[in-house]
Design a protein around this motif. Structure first.
Motif, PDB file in Angstrom:
ATOM      1  N   UNK A 112       0.827  -1.199   0.000  1.00  0.00           N
ATOM      2  CA  UNK A 112       0.000   0.000   0.000  1.00  0.00           C
ATOM      3  C   UNK A 112       0.870   1.260   0.000  1.00  0.00           C
ATOM      4  N   UNK A 113       1.981   1.237   0.723  1.00  0.00           N
ATOM      5  CA  UNK A 113       2.905   2.381   0.711  1.00  0.00           C
ATOM      6  C   UNK A 113       3.473   2.594  -0.693  1.00  0.00           C
ATOM      7  N   UNK A 114       3.814   1.498  -1.386  1.00  0.00           N
ATOM      8  CA  UNK A 114       4.319   1.623  -2.747  1.00  0.00           C
ATOM      9  C   UNK A 114       3.236   2.172  -3.673  1.00  0.00           C
ATOM     10  N   UNK A 115       1.998   1.722  -3.494  1.00  0.00           N
ATOM     11  CA  UNK A 115       0.887   2.233  -4.318  1.00  0.00           C
ATOM     12  C   UNK A 115       0.769   3.753  -4.144  1.00  0.00           C
ATOM     13  N   UNK A 116       0.759   4.211  -2.902  1.00  0.00           N
ATOM     14  CA  UNK A 116       0.630   5.648  -2.642  1.00  0.00           C
ATOM     15  C   UNK A 116       1.833   6.423  -3.156  1.00  0.00           C
ATOM     16  N   UNK A 117       3.018   5.834  -3.031  1.00  0.00           N
ATOM     17  CA  UNK A 117       4.245   6.493  -3.504  1.00  0.00           C
ATOM     18  C   UNK A 117       4.234   6.641  -5.017  1.00  0.00           C
ATOM     19  N   UNK A 118       3.817   5.592  -5.705  1.00  0.00           N
ATOM     20  CA  UNK A 118       3.716   5.667  -7.165  1.00  0.00           C
ATOM     21  C   UNK A 118       2.729   6.760  -7.573  1.00  0.00           C
ATOM     22  N   UNK A 119       1.593   6.791  -6.893  1.00  0.00           N
ATOM     23  CA  UNK A 119       0.563   7.781  -7.217  1.00  0.00           C
ATOM     24  C   UNK A 119       1.094   9.192  -6.988  1.00  0.00           C
ATOM     25  N   UNK A 120       1.680   9.420  -5.825  1.00  0.00           N
ATOM     26  CA  UNK A 120       2.128  10.767  -5.464  1.00  0.00           C
ATOM     27  C   UNK A 120       3.335  11.230  -6.271  1.00  0.00           C
ATOM     28  N   UNK A 121       4.105  10.309  -6.816  1.00  0.00           N
ATOM     29  CA  UNK A 121       5.260  10.688  -7.633  1.00  0.00           C
ATOM     30  C   UNK A 121       4.915  10.685  -9.124  1.00  0.00           C
ATOM     31  N   UNK A 122       3.611  10.597  -9.426  1.00  0.00           N
ATOM     32  CA  UNK A 122       3.133  10.551 -10.810  1.00  0.00           C
ATOM     33  C   UNK A 122       3.712   9.383 -11.579  1.00  0.00           C
ATOM     34  N   UNK A 123       3.845   8.266 -10.870  1.00  0.00           N
ATOM     35  CA  UNK A 123       4.321   7.044 -11.499  1.00  0.00           C
ATOM     36  C   UNK A 123       3.172   6.308 -12.178  1.00  0.00           C
ATOM     37  N   UNK A 124       3.319   5.026 -12.308  1.00  0.00           N
ATOM     38  CA  UNK A 124       2.350   4.165 -12.970  1.00  0.00           C
ATOM     39  C   UNK A 124       1.093   4.044 -12.101  1.00  0.00           C
ATOM     40  N   UNK A 125       0.070   4.815 -12.432  1.00  0.00           N
ATOM     41  CA  UNK A 125      -1.131   4.862 -11.597  1.00  0.00           C
ATOM     42  C   UNK A 125      -1.961   3.589 -11.713  1.00  0.00           C
ATOM     43  N   UNK A 126      -1.944   2.945 -12.856  1.00  0.00           N
ATOM     44  CA  UNK A 126      -2.662   1.676 -12.983  1.00  0.00           C
ATOM     45  C   UNK A 126      -2.021   0.637 -12.055  1.00  0.00           C
ATOM     46  N   UNK A 127      -0.714   0.617 -12.033  1.00  0.00           N
ATOM     47  CA  UNK A 127      -0.001  -0.293 -11.123  1.00  0.00           C
ATOM     48  C   UNK A 127      -0.289   0.069  -9.671  1.00  0.00           C
TER      49      UNK A 127
END
Length: 161
Positions: A112-127
């Motif tokens: 879940x931390x990785x999911x939020x980190x990806x989202x907040x860093x404009x990473x792969x949002x589908x992932x």
């Protein structure tokens, strides 16, 4: 919590005095301080985990026992406003974890931390959404005290479409 923190800090001081400031026992005490501090003082948690990772990497062969330290560090990096670093740290945690069962109870939290980190860093949002879904399923499967975490993930998913 204050009593626990005081106990962990005493354990840290004793470990430093007995084993020296760069011993694995010190890293273990720092891990406990880091996890306890996450919700109350993320900067202190980040500093404790960073020091523990540094000690652990210098003193042991890198293996699954490092993963919980990296997971905590990644979560603290996210909480202190550095999601890009959190992504790198959490990705490394999963590589180090591999198929190990070490601290497996921390996997959904790290996911879940990785999911939020990806989202907040404009990473792969589908992932990010897939990771959050996986974390929620794991929290639900673990039941008991993990059910509120499943609700937290569900609430996050509703607002991150």
């Amino acid at each position: 919590l204050d009593e626990s923190r005081a106990s962990f800090e005493r354990a840290l001081a004793i470990s430093e005095r007995v084993y020296g400031p760069d011993d694995v026992q010190v890293a273990k005490a720092l891990r406990k301080i880091g996890y306890l501090a996450l919700d109350r003082d993320p900067k202190a948690a980040r500093d404790a985990f960073a020091r523990a990772v540094k000690i652990f990497e210098a003193k042991t062969r890198v293996g699954p026992d490092l993963a919980p330290l990296l997971s905590g560090l990644g979560e603290a990096q996210l909480m202190t406003g550095d999601p890009a670093s959190a992504v790198k740290t959490l990705e490394r945690a999963f590589v180090v974890w591999g198929d190990s069962k070490v601290s497996q109870h921390l996997l959904p939290t790290a996911r879940f931390a990785l999911a939020r980190s990806l989202w907040e860093s404009n990473g792969d949002r589908a992932r990010a959404k897939r990771l959050a879904d996986e974390a929620r399923a794991e929290f639900l499967a673990n039941k008991g005290p993990w059910l509120p975490k499943a609700d937290e993930v569900a609430a996050w998913l509703k607002t991150h479409r």
